[in-house]
Design an enzyme around this catalytic site. Structure first.
Site, PDB file in Angstrom:
ATOM      1  N   HIS A 141      32.451  -0.240  67.514  1.00 58.26           N
ATOM      2  CA  HIS A 141      33.354  -1.369  67.285  1.00 58.26           C
ATOM      3  C   HIS A 141      32.560  -2.643  67.031  1.00 58.26           C
ATOM      4  CE1 HIS A 141      36.678  -4.257  68.664  1.00 58.26           C
ATOM      5  NE2 HIS A 141      37.003  -3.798  67.484  1.00 58.26           N
ATOM      6  N   GLU A 153      30.591  -2.547  70.460  1.00 59.24           N
ATOM      7  CA  GLU A 153      31.060  -1.729  71.578  1.00 59.24           C
ATOM      8  C   GLU A 153      30.934  -0.265  71.149  1.00 59.24           C
ATOM      9  OE1 GLU A 153      34.327  -4.798  73.550  1.00 59.24           O
ATOM     10  OE2 GLU A 153      34.977  -3.474  71.935  1.00 59.24           O
ATOM     11  N   ASN A 191      38.597  -7.163  73.612  1.00 56.28           N
ATOM     12  CA  ASN A 191      40.010  -7.394  73.320  1.00 56.28           C
ATOM     13  C   ASN A 191      40.906  -7.245  74.543  1.00 56.28           C
ATOM     14  OD1 ASN A 191      39.778  -8.219  70.694  1.00 56.28           O
ATOM     15  ND2 ASN A 191      40.011  -6.160  69.844  1.00 56.28           N
TER      16      ASN A 191
END
Ligand SMILES: NC(=O)c1ccc[n+]([C@@H]2O[C@H](COP(=O)([O-])OP(=O)(O)OC[C@H]3O[C@@H](n4cnc5c(N)ncnc54)[C@H](O)[C@@H]3O)[C@@H](O)[C@H]2O)c1
Length: 391
Positions: A141, A153, A191
């Site tokens: 990510h 990530e 997030n």
């Protein structure tokens, strides 16, 4: 995996084009595929301009720029990825479409090639389930813009072979990135942990405690954040930020801590999406931008304390549930979203007992589960121990 390994990138939009650039800059031959060939052409033309600017600034030599650009070749069909050692997918955020794509990719690439998704919000395990060999599937990510933001990530699905996670993290380091390994849980680290920066700020506004410019200024001046939450939501796009909020909330089985707000929903419904539509929480009519108010230090302190308490609680809870180590969570928030300090190290400055008290006061005042302190925060407060030092 070496710098000679061929990298396939699928999706030549915002993320895919950035990831292709990063891989090519690290010396890899890159094959870039999109269902719309014009998207690949556009990505390459825009890369050409970026590289030209870097050459003009003197950050990149002309021949290095040309070599980088030449390492990326367009692919027209999935079968063109046949020689790839790693394929990174950055297409539309749709589980069915991603699963169908990976079935085709898996049939095209060698059996020992790694497969990665750049999904922000889908379950890595769910996408991997489409593959005959889910053990070689993982999430890488990246953050937008991928060439500039160091964080990646690295997320295993339930069936992923952890040796591939180690290899992928090493590869990201070789690309000059900062990898953090985290569990396949909604929002991964950034997030998830960042949600209160937006959500609690909107709550403060909705309650009439302060206006948006005041909240933004408080978090900038007293909090040290580079941007306030409302101007940042306008930059990200209120549609995108609202979707992330709603997706995380739904994926956590409607945990009230992540509940979206009417304020943001109405922004989206009205088409006030932010800078890209010329209006969001602010109006972007002239180049002068948004005027900055003067905020009483005591008010700024109150706003920062409430938002920061919620952020720290979220970070502590992510440690509690084993999403990642405290050190990696702090690294993620500083390298992925430019927070001025890691939240857990920040918490230690005043001690867990202080933040527990702020949360308990909020929970008492509102009676909402939204403000429940993480068991880890409570434990650290009771034992007088560090949050950053937790494993
Ligand atoms: N934009 C961000 O800030 C961001 C950050 C991290 C992760 N992500 C994730 O990255 C992925 C891509 O996001 P984006 O913002 O780059 O999207 P984008 O809309 O800019 O680009 C997506 C591209 O994929 C292409 N595409 C769609 N379906 C395809 C298919 N089946 N095969 C090949 N190409 C296909 C589209 O034509 C488009 O060019 C999403 O999963 C998103 O959640 C986005």
């Amino acid at each position: 995996m070496t710098s000679k390994s061929t990298i396939g990138v699928i999706g030549a939009g915002t993320m895919g084009s950035g990831i292709a650039q990063v891989a090519a800059a690290a010396g890899h031959p890159v094959r870039l595929l999109d269902t719309r060939p014009e998207a690949v052409d556009k990505a390459l033309a825009s890369l050409e301009k970026t590289l030209q600017r870097l050459v003009e600034k003197g950050t990149l030599k002309d021949d290095a720029a040309r070599a980088l650009r030449d390492r990326i070749t367009p692919a027209r069909v999935v079968e063109d990825l046949a020689g790839c050692d790693l394929v990174i997918e950055a297409i539309i955020e749709d589980l069915g479409v991603k699963k169908a794509l990976f079935q085709k990719v898996e049939a095209a690439v060698p059996v020992d090639a790694l497969l990665a998704t750049n999904t922000s919000s889908l379950s890595v395990t769910a996408i991997a389930a489409a593959c005959a060999r889910p053990e070689r599937f993982l999430c890488l990510h990246f953050f937008n813009p991928a060439p500039l933001l160091p964080l990646v990530e690295v997320v295993p699905g339930l069936a992923t072979d952890m040796a591939h996670i180690t290899a992928a993290a090493d590869l990201m380091r070789a690309w000059g990135k900062t990898p953090v390994v985290c569990k396949d849980t909604p929002g991964f680290i950034v997030n998830r942990v960042a949600r209160p920066f937006y959500g609690e700020s909107i709550r403060i506004y909705e309650e009439g405690l302060a206006d948006m410019p005041v909240i933004d200024e408080a978090l900038r001046s007293a909090g040290g954040f580079r941007m306030g939450p409302f101007e940042l939501m306008d930059l990200i796009g209120n549609d995108i930020n609202f979707t992330v909020t709603r997706t995380v909330w739904e994926a956590f089985f409607y945990d009230p801590r992540y509940k979206p707000s009417f304020t943001q929903q109405r922004q989206v419904e009205s088409g006030r999406l932010g800078r890209k539509t010329g209006r969001g929480y602010y109006t972007y009519a002239d180049a002068a931008g948004v005027a900055k108010p003067t905020v009483e230090p005591a008010i700024a302190e109150q706003i920062v304390e409430r938002v920061l308490a919620m952020l720290i609680n979220e970070a502590a809870d992510a440690v509690f549930w084993g999403v990642a180590s405290a050190a990696d969570i702090d690294l993620a928030m500083t390298k992925g979203v430019n927070y001025p300090k890691g939240l857990l190290a920040w918490a230690d400055e005043r001690g867990a007992a202080h933040w527990l008290q702020v949360l308990e006061a909020l929970q008492h005042a509102y009676g909402e589960d939204r403000y429940r302190p993480s068991p880890l925060l409570r434990r650290a407060a009771e034992q007088g121990t560090s949050l950053y030092g937790r494993r």
